[in-house]
Motif scaffolding. Structure first.
Motif, PDB file in Angstrom:
ATOM      1  N   VAL A  35       4.936   9.404   0.470  1.00 48.78           N
ATOM      2  CA  VAL A  35       3.865  10.222   0.068  1.00 48.78           C
ATOM      3  C   VAL A  35       3.483   9.930  -1.415  1.00 48.78           C
ATOM      4  O   VAL A  35       2.283   9.775  -2.068  1.00 48.78           O
ATOM      5  CB  VAL A  35       4.050  11.785   0.259  1.00 48.78           C
ATOM      6  CG1 VAL A  35       2.607  12.516  -0.308  1.00 48.78           C
ATOM      7  CG2 VAL A  35       3.860  12.079   1.943  1.00 48.78           C
ATOM      8  N   ILE A  36       4.612  10.174  -2.215  1.00 46.97           N
ATOM      9  CA  ILE A  36       4.313   9.908  -3.727  1.00 46.97           C
ATOM     10  C   ILE A  36       3.967   8.545  -4.020  1.00 46.97           C
ATOM     11  O   ILE A  36       3.246   8.193  -4.858  1.00 46.97           O
ATOM     12  CB  ILE A  36       5.850  10.347  -4.499  1.00 46.97           C
ATOM     13  CG1 ILE A  36       6.070  11.753  -4.365  1.00 46.97           C
ATOM     14  CG2 ILE A  36       5.780   9.735  -5.800  1.00 46.97           C
ATOM     15  CD1 ILE A  36       7.297  12.250  -4.782  1.00 46.97           C
ATOM     16  N   THR A  37       4.736   7.435  -3.499  1.00 49.84           N
ATOM     17  CA  THR A  37       4.219   6.186  -3.635  1.00 49.84           C
ATOM     18  C   THR A  37       2.879   5.827  -3.246  1.00 49.84           C
ATOM     19  O   THR A  37       2.242   5.396  -4.028  1.00 49.84           O
ATOM     20  CB  THR A  37       5.284   5.411  -2.846  1.00 49.84           C
ATOM     21  OG1 THR A  37       6.605   5.540  -3.114  1.00 49.84           O
ATOM     22  CG2 THR A  37       5.065   3.797  -3.043  1.00 49.84           C
ATOM     23  N   THR A  38       2.576   6.318  -2.135  1.00 54.41           N
ATOM     24  CA  THR A  38       1.108   6.208  -1.779  1.00 54.41           C
ATOM     25  C   THR A  38       0.044   6.652  -2.662  1.00 54.41           C
ATOM     26  O   THR A  38      -0.849   6.044  -3.019  1.00 54.41           O
ATOM     27  CB  THR A  38       0.960   6.771  -0.204  1.00 54.41           C
ATOM     28  OG1 THR A  38       1.983   6.300   0.727  1.00 54.41           O
ATOM     29  CG2 THR A  38      -0.344   6.274   0.492  1.00 54.41           C
ATOM     30  N   ALA A  39       0.223   7.787  -3.219  1.00 56.63           N
ATOM     31  CA  ALA A  39      -0.689   8.618  -4.143  1.00 56.63           C
ATOM     32  C   ALA A  39      -0.660   7.791  -5.415  1.00 56.63           C
ATOM     33  O   ALA A  39      -1.674   7.551  -5.942  1.00 56.63           O
ATOM     34  CB  ALA A  39      -0.214  10.077  -4.417  1.00 56.63           C
ATOM     35  N   MET A  40       0.525   7.239  -5.978  1.00 60.31           N
ATOM     36  CA  MET A  40       0.488   6.523  -7.368  1.00 60.31           C
ATOM     37  C   MET A  40      -0.286   5.135  -6.956  1.00 60.31           C
ATOM     38  O   MET A  40      -1.019   4.900  -7.775  1.00 60.31           O
ATOM     39  CB  MET A  40       1.865   6.326  -7.685  1.00 60.31           C
ATOM     40  CG  MET A  40       2.933   7.278  -8.101  1.00 60.31           C
ATOM     41  SD  MET A  40       1.881   8.239  -9.369  1.00 60.31           S
ATOM     42  CE  MET A  40       3.329   9.334  -9.852  1.00 60.31           C
ATOM     43  N   ILE A  41      -0.146   4.560  -5.919  1.00 58.09           N
ATOM     44  CA  ILE A  41      -0.671   3.363  -5.535  1.00 58.09           C
ATOM     45  C   ILE A  41      -2.329   3.331  -5.399  1.00 58.09           C
ATOM     46  O   ILE A  41      -3.001   2.646  -5.908  1.00 58.09           O
ATOM     47  CB  ILE A  41       0.111   2.457  -4.330  1.00 58.09           C
ATOM     48  CG1 ILE A  41       1.306   2.017  -4.730  1.00 58.09           C
ATOM     49  CG2 ILE A  41      -0.936   1.500  -3.607  1.00 58.09           C
ATOM     50  CD1 ILE A  41       2.143   1.385  -3.665  1.00 58.09           C
ATOM     51  N   THR A  42      -2.621   4.318  -4.658  1.00 58.72           N
ATOM     52  CA  THR A  42      -3.822   4.883  -4.477  1.00 58.72           C
ATOM     53  C   THR A  42      -4.640   5.044  -6.002  1.00 58.72           C
ATOM     54  O   THR A  42      -5.688   4.410  -6.022  1.00 58.72           O
ATOM     55  CB  THR A  42      -4.184   6.211  -3.744  1.00 58.72           C
ATOM     56  OG1 THR A  42      -3.500   5.845  -2.596  1.00 58.72           O
ATOM     57  CG2 THR A  42      -5.653   6.384  -3.381  1.00 58.72           C
ATOM     58  N   ARG A  43      -4.082   5.514  -6.685  1.00 60.05           N
ATOM     59  CA  ARG A  43      -4.502   5.816  -8.007  1.00 60.05           C
ATOM     60  C   ARG A  43      -4.895   4.572  -8.791  1.00 60.05           C
ATOM     61  O   ARG A  43      -5.854   4.202  -9.392  1.00 60.05           O
ATOM     62  CB  ARG A  43      -3.958   6.615  -8.827  1.00 60.05           C
ATOM     63  CG  ARG A  43      -4.273   7.010 -10.417  1.00 60.05           C
ATOM     64  CD  ARG A  43      -3.295   7.921 -11.074  1.00 60.05           C
ATOM     65  NE  ARG A  43      -3.582   7.915 -12.478  1.00 60.05           N
ATOM     66  CZ  ARG A  43      -3.059   8.667 -13.331  1.00 60.05           C
ATOM     67  NH1 ARG A  43      -2.041   9.384 -13.177  1.00 60.05           N
ATOM     68  NH2 ARG A  43      -3.388   8.666 -14.649  1.00 60.05           N
ATOM     69  N   LEU A  44      -3.776   3.730  -8.973  1.00 60.00           N
ATOM     70  CA  LEU A  44      -4.059   2.249  -9.523  1.00 60.00           C
ATOM     71  C   LEU A  44      -4.874   1.354  -8.829  1.00 60.00           C
ATOM     72  O   LEU A  44      -5.641   0.709  -9.582  1.00 60.00           O
ATOM     73  CB  LEU A  44      -2.571   1.888  -9.665  1.00 60.00           C
ATOM     74  CG  LEU A  44      -1.669   2.498 -10.787  1.00 60.00           C
ATOM     75  CD1 LEU A  44      -0.436   1.680 -11.076  1.00 60.00           C
ATOM     76  CD2 LEU A  44      -2.392   2.388 -12.237  1.00 60.00           C
ATOM     77  N   CYS A  45      -4.974   1.346  -7.512  1.00 59.38           N
ATOM     78  CA  CYS A  45      -5.816   0.474  -6.970  1.00 59.38           C
ATOM     79  C   CYS A  45      -7.284   0.637  -7.402  1.00 59.38           C
ATOM     80  O   CYS A  45      -8.033  -0.033  -7.311  1.00 59.38           O
ATOM     81  CB  CYS A  45      -5.508   0.447  -5.429  1.00 59.38           C
ATOM     82  SG  CYS A  45      -4.170  -0.352  -4.819  1.00 59.38           S
ATOM     83  N   VAL A  46      -7.466   2.047  -7.184  1.00 60.33           N
ATOM     84  CA  VAL A  46      -8.968   2.539  -7.667  1.00 60.33           C
ATOM     85  C   VAL A  46      -9.489   2.163  -9.159  1.00 60.33           C
ATOM     86  O   VAL A  46     -10.273   1.742  -9.201  1.00 60.33           O
ATOM     87  CB  VAL A  46      -8.956   4.268  -7.342  1.00 60.33           C
ATOM     88  CG1 VAL A  46     -10.404   4.657  -7.942  1.00 60.33           C
ATOM     89  CG2 VAL A  46      -9.068   4.492  -5.872  1.00 60.33           C
ATOM     90  N   GLN A  47      -8.215   2.442  -9.894  1.00 62.87           N
ATOM     91  CA  GLN A  47      -8.475   2.135 -11.244  1.00 62.87           C
ATOM     92  C   GLN A  47      -8.714   0.584 -11.626  1.00 62.87           C
ATOM     93  O   GLN A  47      -9.427  -0.019 -12.327  1.00 62.87           O
ATOM     94  CB  GLN A  47      -7.383   2.387 -12.189  1.00 62.87           C
ATOM     95  CG  GLN A  47      -6.835   3.938 -12.266  1.00 62.87           C
ATOM     96  CD  GLN A  47      -6.085   4.133 -13.318  1.00 62.87           C
ATOM     97  OE1 GLN A  47      -5.334   3.295 -13.606  1.00 62.87           O
ATOM     98  NE2 GLN A  47      -5.929   5.381 -13.782  1.00 62.87           N
TER      99      GLN A  47
END
Length: 248
Positions: free
Chosen positions: A73-85
């Motif tokens: 869940v943590i990994t997915t949240a971090m990746i989601t944030r960076l991909c949006v950026q």
């Protein structure tokens, strides 16, 4: 007893988990590899089983399956944030994140969670690679960009690129300038500097090692080129970027 008091007692009595955690730069490098569409790097990380290795990741649950679920869940949240950026559509990123996190409800083994992790990161990475290379350029220019991306650690000349694409150097030079607004050499330089930025931020490689790895003619040439593109020396960039590794 409140949670805060419980924590303070555990901390004071030295009863907390003393396991050392991984250097955050390793995680940042992985997250940025996903967001930059670096399929080869992410695939190698998955094949090494890094996600399932317990050393340095912290214990979020005494149950091994639940522990990995929390980490996913943590990994997915971090990746989601960076991909949006990095340009992924906000709604697409969050829907994709929700999809994979919800899949955790049906998983009950370490292997299954690890496989979901690998599927998730590869899905995000491939989508980012497609997004970052999805433009309206001609097939020659898109193929040229792919070649440069794949051979970025080599010395690439316009003659090499033209030969690979089966066109003349003069034709490729005119076409590249027309469609991208920059020269072939300028584009290659920019891509090498982008790679150098990641190495400066996420590795301890020396300036000479980075210069050699990216096929600059010398360390001084690397420093000169880096300063011309970014406005600062590689050392200055490393010092500044490590204060905030999330920023580009």
């Amino acid at each position: 007893m409140s949670y805060q008091k419980e924590w303070l007692l555990l901390e004071a009595n030295d009863e907390i988990d003393e396991m050392e955690h991984r250097n955050p730069s390793e995680e940042y490098q992985f997250y940025h590899a996903v967001a930059s569409g670096n399929v080869d790097y992410v695939r190698r990380n998955c094949e090494s089983g890094r996600f399932s290795q317990e050393e340095g990741v912290g214990q979020l649950s005494r149950d091994p399956v639940l522990n990995l679920k929390y980490h996913l869940v943590i990994t997915t949240a971090m990746i989601t944030r960076l991909c949006v950026q990095s340009g992924m559509e906000l709604e697409q990123a969050f829907r994709l994140s929700d999809f994979y996190i919800q899949k955790l409800d049906d998983l009950h083994s370490v292997n299954a969670v690890c496989q979901l992790h690998d599927d998730m990161v590869m899905d995000f990475t491939k989508k980012m690679r497609k997004h970052l290379r999805n433009d309206t350029n001609s097939k020659h220019i898109n193929a040229g960009k792919e070649y440069i991306y794949a051979h970025i650690k080599e010395r690439i000349t316009i003659e090499d690129l033209a030969d690979e694409l089966g066109v003349s150097p003069s034709y490729l030079s005119r076409l590249f300038k027309k469609e991208t607004g920059t020269s072939v050499s300028g584009y290659i330089r920019q891509q090498k500097i982008n790679m150098a930025k990641n190495l400066l931020r996420f590795s301890d490689s020396s300036m000479i090692d980075i210069a050699n790895q990216l096929a600059f003619s010398s360390q001084s040439h690397f420093i000169q080129q880096f300063r011309e593109v970014t406005g600062m020396t590689p050392k200055k960039y490393r010092d500044v970027s490590r204060l905030n590794p999330w920023e580009d």
